[in-house]
Design a protein around this motif. Structure first.
Motif, PDB file in Angstrom:
ATOM      1  N   GLU A 127       0.827  -1.206   0.000  1.00  0.00           N
ATOM      2  CA  GLU A 127       0.000   0.000   0.000  1.00  0.00           C
ATOM      3  C   GLU A 127       0.859   1.253   0.000  1.00  0.00           C
ATOM      4  O   GLU A 127       0.630   2.193  -0.781  1.00  0.00           O
ATOM      5  CB  GLU A 127      -0.933  -0.006   1.208  1.00  0.00           C
ATOM      6  N   ARG A 128       1.866   1.303   0.853  1.00  0.00           N
ATOM      7  CA  ARG A 128       2.737   2.478   0.919  1.00  0.00           C
ATOM      8  C   ARG A 128       3.517   2.651  -0.375  1.00  0.00           C
ATOM      9  O   ARG A 128       3.691   3.776  -0.869  1.00  0.00           O
ATOM     10  CB  ARG A 128       3.690   2.351   2.107  1.00  0.00           C
ATOM     11  N   SER A 129       3.990   1.551  -0.931  1.00  0.00           N
ATOM     12  CA  SER A 129       4.769   1.623  -2.168  1.00  0.00           C
ATOM     13  C   SER A 129       3.911   2.104  -3.333  1.00  0.00           C
ATOM     14  O   SER A 129       4.344   2.953  -4.136  1.00  0.00           O
ATOM     15  CB  SER A 129       5.362   0.245  -2.493  1.00  0.00           C
ATOM     16  N   ILE A 130       2.712   1.589  -3.439  1.00  0.00           N
ATOM     17  CA  ILE A 130       1.819   2.009  -4.526  1.00  0.00           C
ATOM     18  C   ILE A 130       1.457   3.487  -4.373  1.00  0.00           C
ATOM     19  O   ILE A 130       1.416   4.236  -5.355  1.00  0.00           O
ATOM     20  CB  ILE A 130       0.549   1.125  -4.551  1.00  0.00           C
ATOM     21  N   ASN A 131       1.225   3.938  -3.137  1.00  0.00           N
ATOM     22  CA  ASN A 131       0.923   5.355  -2.911  1.00  0.00           C
ATOM     23  C   ASN A 131       2.071   6.257  -3.350  1.00  0.00           C
ATOM     24  O   ASN A 131       1.844   7.336  -3.909  1.00  0.00           O
ATOM     25  CB  ASN A 131       0.609   5.582  -1.431  1.00  0.00           C
ATOM     26  N   VAL A 132       3.310   5.833  -3.106  1.00  0.00           N
ATOM     27  CA  VAL A 132       4.466   6.619  -3.548  1.00  0.00           C
ATOM     28  C   VAL A 132       4.475   6.738  -5.065  1.00  0.00           C
ATOM     29  O   VAL A 132       4.674   7.834  -5.630  1.00  0.00           O
ATOM     30  CB  VAL A 132       5.778   5.988  -3.035  1.00  0.00           C
ATOM     31  N   LEU A 133       4.262   5.632  -5.751  1.00  0.00           N
ATOM     32  CA  LEU A 133       4.283   5.652  -7.214  1.00  0.00           C
ATOM     33  C   LEU A 133       3.119   6.457  -7.776  1.00  0.00           C
ATOM     34  O   LEU A 133       3.252   7.126  -8.813  1.00  0.00           O
ATOM     35  CB  LEU A 133       4.268   4.234  -7.771  1.00  0.00           C
ATOM     36  N   ARG A 134       1.968   6.414  -7.103  1.00  0.00           N
ATOM     37  CA  ARG A 134       0.812   7.193  -7.563  1.00  0.00           C
ATOM     38  C   ARG A 134       1.103   8.687  -7.510  1.00  0.00           C
ATOM     39  O   ARG A 134       0.622   9.460  -8.338  1.00  0.00           O
ATOM     40  CB  ARG A 134      -0.404   6.884  -6.696  1.00  0.00           C
ATOM     41  N   GLN A 135       1.879   9.106  -6.538  1.00  0.00           N
ATOM     42  CA  GLN A 135       2.240  10.516  -6.444  1.00  0.00           C
ATOM     43  C   GLN A 135       3.142  10.930  -7.609  1.00  0.00           C
ATOM     44  O   GLN A 135       3.090  12.067  -8.071  1.00  0.00           O
ATOM     45  CB  GLN A 135       2.943  10.789  -5.118  1.00  0.00           C
ATOM     46  N   ILE A 136       3.976  10.002  -8.060  1.00  0.00           N
ATOM     47  CA  ILE A 136       4.859  10.293  -9.190  1.00  0.00           C
ATOM     48  C   ILE A 136       4.079  10.267 -10.503  1.00  0.00           C
ATOM     49  O   ILE A 136       4.292  11.109 -11.391  1.00  0.00           O
ATOM     50  CB  ILE A 136       6.008   9.269  -9.236  1.00  0.00           C
ATOM     51  N   SER A 137       3.183   9.302 -10.619  1.00  0.00           N
ATOM     52  CA  SER A 137       2.430   9.126 -11.864  1.00  0.00           C
ATOM     53  C   SER A 137       0.985   8.744 -11.532  1.00  0.00           C
ATOM     54  O   SER A 137       0.681   7.562 -11.316  1.00  0.00           O
ATOM     55  CB  SER A 137       3.081   8.030 -12.722  1.00  0.00           C
ATOM     56  N   PRO A 138       0.081   9.725 -11.506  1.00  0.00           N
ATOM     57  CA  PRO A 138      -1.327   9.428 -11.188  1.00  0.00           C
ATOM     58  C   PRO A 138      -1.981   8.462 -12.167  1.00  0.00           C
ATOM     59  O   PRO A 138      -2.940   7.771 -11.820  1.00  0.00           O
ATOM     60  CB  PRO A 138      -1.988  10.815 -11.253  1.00  0.00           C
ATOM     61  N   SER A 139      -1.471   8.404 -13.395  1.00  0.00           N
ATOM     62  CA  SER A 139      -2.061   7.517 -14.409  1.00  0.00           C
ATOM     63  C   SER A 139      -1.418   6.127 -14.420  1.00  0.00           C
ATOM     64  O   SER A 139      -1.636   5.349 -15.357  1.00  0.00           O
ATOM     65  CB  SER A 139      -1.926   8.158 -15.793  1.00  0.00           C
ATOM     66  N   LEU A 140      -0.663   5.845 -13.405  1.00  0.00           N
ATOM     67  CA  LEU A 140       0.083   4.579 -13.340  1.00  0.00           C
ATOM     68  C   LEU A 140      -0.855   3.376 -13.425  1.00  0.00           C
ATOM     69  O   LEU A 140      -1.931   3.356 -12.809  1.00  0.00           O
ATOM     70  CB  LEU A 140       0.851   4.521 -12.022  1.00  0.00           C
ATOM     71  N   ARG A 141      -0.443   2.372 -14.148  1.00  0.00           N
ATOM     72  CA  ARG A 141      -1.180   1.102 -14.224  1.00  0.00           C
ATOM     73  C   ARG A 141      -0.303   0.000 -13.622  1.00  0.00           C
ATOM     74  O   ARG A 141       0.906  -0.054 -13.887  1.00  0.00           O
ATOM     75  CB  ARG A 141      -1.545   0.773 -15.671  1.00  0.00           C
ATOM     76  N   LEU A 142      -0.929  -0.858 -12.844  1.00  0.00           N
ATOM     77  CA  LEU A 142      -0.200  -1.891 -12.104  1.00  0.00           C
ATOM     78  C   LEU A 142      -0.319  -3.243 -12.793  1.00  0.00           C
ATOM     79  O   LEU A 142      -1.422  -3.665 -13.181  1.00  0.00           O
ATOM     80  CB  LEU A 142      -0.734  -1.998 -10.672  1.00  0.00           C
ATOM     81  N   LYS A 143       0.806  -3.916 -12.902  1.00  0.00           N
ATOM     82  CA  LYS A 143       0.855  -5.292 -13.398  1.00  0.00           C
ATOM     83  C   LYS A 143       1.283  -6.173 -12.223  1.00  0.00           C
ATOM     84  O   LYS A 143       2.383  -6.002 -11.688  1.00  0.00           O
ATOM     85  CB  LYS A 143       1.843  -5.431 -14.558  1.00  0.00           C
ATOM     86  N   ILE A 144       0.416  -7.096 -11.831  1.00  0.00           N
ATOM     87  CA  ILE A 144       0.635  -7.889 -10.619  1.00  0.00           C
ATOM     88  C   ILE A 144       1.232  -9.247 -10.983  1.00  0.00           C
ATOM     89  O   ILE A 144       0.637 -10.012 -11.767  1.00  0.00           O
ATOM     90  CB  ILE A 144      -0.675  -8.090  -9.837  1.00  0.00           C
ATOM     91  N   PHE A 145       2.391  -9.543 -10.411  1.00  0.00           N
ATOM     92  CA  PHE A 145       3.049 -10.836 -10.593  1.00  0.00           C
ATOM     93  C   PHE A 145       3.064 -11.541  -9.238  1.00  0.00           C
ATOM     94  O   PHE A 145       3.505 -10.966  -8.240  1.00  0.00           O
ATOM     95  CB  PHE A 145       4.488 -10.649 -11.077  1.00  0.00           C
TER      96      PHE A 145
END
Length: 358
Positions: free
Chosen positions: A253-271
Motif C-alpha cells: 500500500e505504501r509503495s503504490i501510494n508513492v508511485l501514484r504521487q509520481i504518476s497518477p495515471s500509473l497502471r499496475l501489473k501484478i506478478f
C-alpha cells in the motif's frame, strides 16, 4: 569387511547429501575434474579457439596444458532463476577479469527436485564442471568430511572461495588463479565492473515466448509498474518462513501510494505465485491486472518491460527490476529477511544505489 569398511558402507547414502561423488578410475588421468559446455544439447568439444558445437565428445577432460592456457573459474550453482543470475554474473565478472575459462557446478540440481538449472539458453560461454571421480578420497578422509559436514569436490586442485557472509566482500576482487566459488553473491558490486556485459548476456527477449513478446509490445508507451507478491515456499515451508518472512499488505500500500504521487495515471501489473493474493491486490486497486507468463523467463521479461517496480524480498523481482527500462523508480523492502534474521545480516549491499527502501 573390516570395521572401517563397514562404517564407510553405512555412511555412503549420507555422503550424497554433501556433494560426494564416488567412481572408478586411476588417479592422475585428469587434474581438475572435467567440463562440458552448457547448452540445451550439451554436445560440444574444445578447440584452440574455445568451445564449439559438435555432435561428438560431449565431455572435455582438462589437462596440464589447458591449465597453463587460462585459469578456470567454477561457480557452484543453486536456487532458482534469480539466484542463478547472481551467481553466474559474479563468476562471469571474475572470469573476465582474470581472462579465464568459466564453468558451473550443477551437482546440486541432481538432488533438488523443485529447482532446475535455467541459464543454459544464455550465451554465458560457460561449461559444466564435472567432479573427478578418479580423485575420490580415501575412506577415512570421506568419513572425516561427513562428520564435519564438509563438502568434498573431487579433483579440484585450485583454491576454494566461500562467501563469508551475505554482504559484499572486497576480497573477491583479489582472487586469482583457479577458483571454485561457493556463495550467493547477491549484490551488483560483485559484477558492476561488467554491468554492460551482464545485461548483454542476460537479454531476456530472445528467450521469451512469442505470446509474451507480443504482450510486451502492446504495453509500449504506457506508464506501468510491476508489483511482485512472493508467497509460495515462503508461506508453505516453516524453515524458509523463519528466514525470509512475508511482506504484509502495508508494504505494498505504501509503495503504490508513492508511485501514484509520481504518476497518477500509473497502471499496475501484478506478478505473484499466490493467485488469491494477486486477485486481492487487483480488487484494491482498480485497473490493476494479474500477469502470468508461460515460463520464469517470460515473467521476468514482462517485469522488465515495466518502467517502475515494487519488488518483493525475492531475487526474482530484483532481476526483473535491474534488467528493466531506465529512468524508472524501484521500491524494495527494508525487510528483505525476517526481523530475527536481520539481526545478524547486513543487506544494504543487496540493493543498487537509487532504489527506494520502504
Amino acid at each position: 569387511m573390516g570395521p572401517l569398511g563397514s562404517r564407510l558402507r553405512r555412511w555412503l547414502p549420507v555422503a550424497a547429501q554433501y556433494g560426494a561423488v564416488l567412481g572408478t578410475g586411476t588417479r592422475g588421468d585428469r587434474i581438475r575434474g572435467s567440463t562440458r559446455v552448457l547448452s540445451s544439447r550439451r554436445r560440444l568439444r574444445f578447440s584452440e579457439g574455445g568451445f564449439v558445437g559438435s555432435a561428438q565428445s560431449p565431455t572435455v577432460h582438462l589437462t596440464k596444458s589447458s591449465q597453463a592456457r587460462a585459469p578456470l573459474i567454477c561457480q557452484r550453482m543453486s536456487g532458482g532463476l534469480g539466484n542463478q543470475l547472481f551467481q553466474a554474473s559474479a563468476a562471469m565478472s571474475l572470469s573476465r577479469r582474470l581472462g579465464g575459462q568459466l564453468s558451473f557446478d550443477l551437482t546440486r540440481y541432481e538432488r533438488d527436485k523443485k529447482r532446475r538449472f535455467e541459464l543454459a539458453c544464455f550465451p554465458t560461454g560457460a561449461s559444466e564442471w564435472i567432479p573427478n571421480a578418479a580423485a575420490r578420497p580415501r575412506p577415512a578422509e570421506l568419513l572425516k568430511a561427513i562428520r564435519h559436514r564438509r563438502k568434498l569436490r573431487w579433483g579440484w586442485s585450485g583454491s576454494v572461495y566461500r562467501q563469508p557472509d551475505f554482504g559484499y566482500d572486497p576480497a573477491f576482487e583479489t582472487l586469482d588463479g583457479d577458483v571454485y566459488l561457493d556463495g550467493l553473491f547477491q549484490s551488483e558490486l560483485y559484477f558492476l565492473r561488467e554491468e554492460n556485459y551482464v545485461r548483454q548476456v542476460f537479454d531476456l527477449e530472445p528467450f521469451a515466448s512469442a505470446r509474451v513478446r507480443d504482450l510486451a509490445a502492446s504495453w509500449a508507451g504506457q506508464d506501468l509498474a510491476s508489483v511482485h507478491i512472493r508467497r509460495g515456499d515462503y508461506a508453505e515451508n516453516p524453515k524458509v518462513l523463519a528466514v525470509m518472512g512475508l511482506l504484509d499488505d502495508s508494504y505494498y500500500e505504501r509503495s503504490i501510494n508513492v508511485l501514484r504521487q509520481i504518476s497518477p495515471s500509473l497502471r499496475l501489473k501484478i506478478f505473484s505465485d499466490d493467485r488469491d493474493a494477486a486477485i486481492r491486490t487487483c480488487e484494491l486497486h482498480p485497473g490493476a491486472e494479474p500477469v502470468v507468463g508461460d515460463t520464469a523467463i517470460d515473467d521476468m521479461y514482462l517485469m522488465s518491460k515495466c518502467r517502475h517496480h515494487i519488488i518483493a524480498n525475492s531475487t526474482f523481482s530484483w532481476w526483473g527490476a535491474w534488467l528493466g527500462l531506465p529512468h524508472g523508480l524501484t521500491i524494495a523492502p527494508r525487510l528483505h529477511f525476517s526481523r530475527e534474521k536481520l539481526r545478524s545480516v547486513f543487506i544494504h549491499d543487496h540493493y543498487p544505489k537509487g532504489w527506494l527502501l520502504i
